[in-house]
Design a protein around this motif. Structure first.
Motif, short mmCIF file in Angstrom:
data_model
loop_
_atom_site.label_atom_id
_atom_site.label_comp_id
_atom_site.label_asym_id
_atom_site.label_seq_id
_atom_site.Cartn_x
_atom_site.Cartn_y
_atom_site.Cartn_z
N THR A 113 27.71 -45.92 -27.61
CA THR A 113 26.81 -46.74 -26.80
C THR A 113 25.36 -46.53 -27.24
O THR A 113 24.52 -47.39 -27.00
CB THR A 113 26.96 -46.41 -25.30
N ALA A 114 25.08 -45.39 -27.87
CA ALA A 114 23.75 -45.10 -28.40
C ALA A 114 23.87 -43.97 -29.41
O ALA A 114 24.73 -43.10 -29.28
CB ALA A 114 22.79 -44.70 -27.29
N VAL A 115 22.99 -43.99 -30.43
CA VAL A 115 22.98 -42.94 -31.44
C VAL A 115 21.53 -42.56 -31.72
O VAL A 115 20.71 -43.41 -32.07
CB VAL A 115 23.65 -43.41 -32.75
N LYS A 116 21.22 -41.26 -31.54
CA LYS A 116 19.88 -40.75 -31.86
C LYS A 116 19.94 -40.16 -33.26
O LYS A 116 20.81 -39.34 -33.57
CB LYS A 116 19.46 -39.68 -30.86
N ILE A 117 19.01 -40.60 -34.11
CA ILE A 117 19.01 -40.24 -35.53
C ILE A 117 17.70 -39.55 -35.89
O ILE A 117 16.62 -40.04 -35.53
CB ILE A 117 19.18 -41.52 -36.39
N PRO A 118 17.77 -38.43 -36.66
CA PRO A 118 16.55 -37.80 -37.14
C PRO A 118 16.04 -38.51 -38.40
O PRO A 118 16.32 -38.08 -39.53
CB PRO A 118 17.00 -36.36 -37.42
N GLY A 119 15.34 -39.60 -38.22
CA GLY A 119 14.82 -40.36 -39.35
C GLY A 119 13.68 -39.64 -40.04
O GLY A 119 12.99 -38.82 -39.42
N ALA A 120 13.48 -39.93 -41.29
CA ALA A 120 12.40 -39.29 -42.05
C ALA A 120 11.03 -39.57 -41.45
O ALA A 120 10.13 -38.74 -41.53
CB ALA A 120 12.45 -39.73 -43.51
N GLU A 121 10.87 -40.72 -40.83
CA GLU A 121 9.58 -41.10 -40.22
C GLU A 121 9.53 -40.77 -38.73
O GLU A 121 8.57 -41.12 -38.06
CB GLU A 121 9.33 -42.59 -40.43
N GLY A 122 10.57 -40.13 -38.22
CA GLY A 122 10.63 -39.76 -36.81
C GLY A 122 11.98 -40.11 -36.22
O GLY A 122 12.75 -40.87 -36.80
N ASP A 123 12.27 -39.53 -35.06
CA ASP A 123 13.55 -39.80 -34.40
C ASP A 123 13.60 -41.24 -33.92
O ASP A 123 12.59 -41.82 -33.55
CB ASP A 123 13.73 -38.87 -33.20
N LEU A 124 14.81 -41.79 -33.93
CA LEU A 124 15.00 -43.13 -33.39
C LEU A 124 16.35 -43.19 -32.71
O LEU A 124 17.26 -42.43 -33.04
CB LEU A 124 14.88 -44.21 -34.47
N THR A 125 16.47 -44.07 -31.74
CA THR A 125 17.73 -44.29 -31.05
C THR A 125 18.16 -45.73 -31.28
O THR A 125 17.38 -46.65 -31.04
CB THR A 125 17.59 -44.01 -29.54
N ALA A 126 19.38 -45.88 -31.76
CA ALA A 126 19.94 -47.21 -32.01
C ALA A 126 21.00 -47.49 -30.96
O ALA A 126 21.79 -46.62 -30.59
CB ALA A 126 20.55 -47.28 -33.40
N MET A 127 20.99 -48.71 -30.47
CA MET A 127 21.96 -49.16 -29.48
C MET A 127 22.52 -50.50 -29.93
O MET A 127 21.95 -51.14 -30.82
CB MET A 127 21.28 -49.26 -28.11
N PRO A 128 23.63 -50.95 -29.32
CA PRO A 128 24.16 -52.25 -29.71
C PRO A 128 23.08 -53.33 -29.64
O PRO A 128 22.24 -53.34 -28.74
CB PRO A 128 25.25 -52.50 -28.65
N GLY A 129 23.06 -54.19 -30.65
CA GLY A 129 22.06 -55.25 -30.72
C GLY A 129 20.80 -54.85 -31.48
O GLY A 129 19.87 -55.64 -31.60
N HIS A 130 20.76 -53.63 -32.02
CA HIS A 130 19.58 -53.15 -32.75
C HIS A 130 19.30 -54.04 -33.96
O HIS A 130 20.21 -54.54 -34.60
CB HIS A 130 19.83 -51.71 -33.23
N SER A 131 18.05 -54.22 -34.27
CA SER A 131 17.67 -54.96 -35.48
C SER A 131 18.13 -54.20 -36.72
O SER A 131 18.14 -52.97 -36.72
CB SER A 131 16.16 -55.14 -35.53
N PRO A 132 18.48 -54.89 -37.78
CA PRO A 132 18.90 -54.21 -39.01
C PRO A 132 17.81 -53.28 -39.53
O PRO A 132 16.62 -53.63 -39.50
CB PRO A 132 19.16 -55.35 -39.98
#
Length: 131
Positions: free
Chosen positions: A22-41
């Motif tokens: 339902t949600a995924v928190k990712i340690p991106g190189a430019e900072g953390d981000l959370t992706a959920m259904p419907g996220h932009s590519p």
């Protein structure tokens, strides 16, 4: 828009996860981000950290070093250089990675030294957070 998205995590050694999230928190190189259904590519590189996946059964954590994540409205694919299930990772798993990263930073050409040293610092922070 669906309430879940497909999450897949692979490393060179194995496939670690393939589940609905339902949600995924990712340690991106430019900072953390959370992706959920419907996220932009989005395509992002990873820094060492914890990928936190929210599922119908609860939260599942995975420790990753570097790699990248490809996000779409329906799915997230994480390809990590090193990855472990959160409950399985040990300090010993990271000590070898840190030792290799320190050696690479010491031997890095001047134009790559900052990035190599940042990678070592991120790994050390990840190790510290595990204590």
């Amino acid at each position: 828009m669906a309430n879940v998205m497909q999450f897949d995590l692979v490393s060179p050694e194995r496939s670690l996860a393939s589940l609905e999230a339902t949600a995924v928190k990712i340690p991106g190189a430019e900072g953390d981000l959370t992706a959920m259904p419907g996220h932009s590519p989005l395509l992002t590189s990873l820094r060492p950290g914890v990928v936190r996946v929210q599922t119908a059964e609860g939260e599942k954590d995975f420790v990753v070093t570097r790699g990248f994540a490809e996000i779409s409205a329906e799915s997230i694919s994480v390809i990590a250089e090193h990855a472990h299930k959160g409950e399985d990772v040990t300090k010993a798993d990271l000590e070898d990675v840190i030792a290799d990263a320190r050696k690479a930073a010491a031997e890095a050409p001047e134009e790559h030294k900052d990035g190599a040293e940042k990678f070592v610092a991120d790994l050390e922070q990840l190790m510290h957070d595990m204590v």
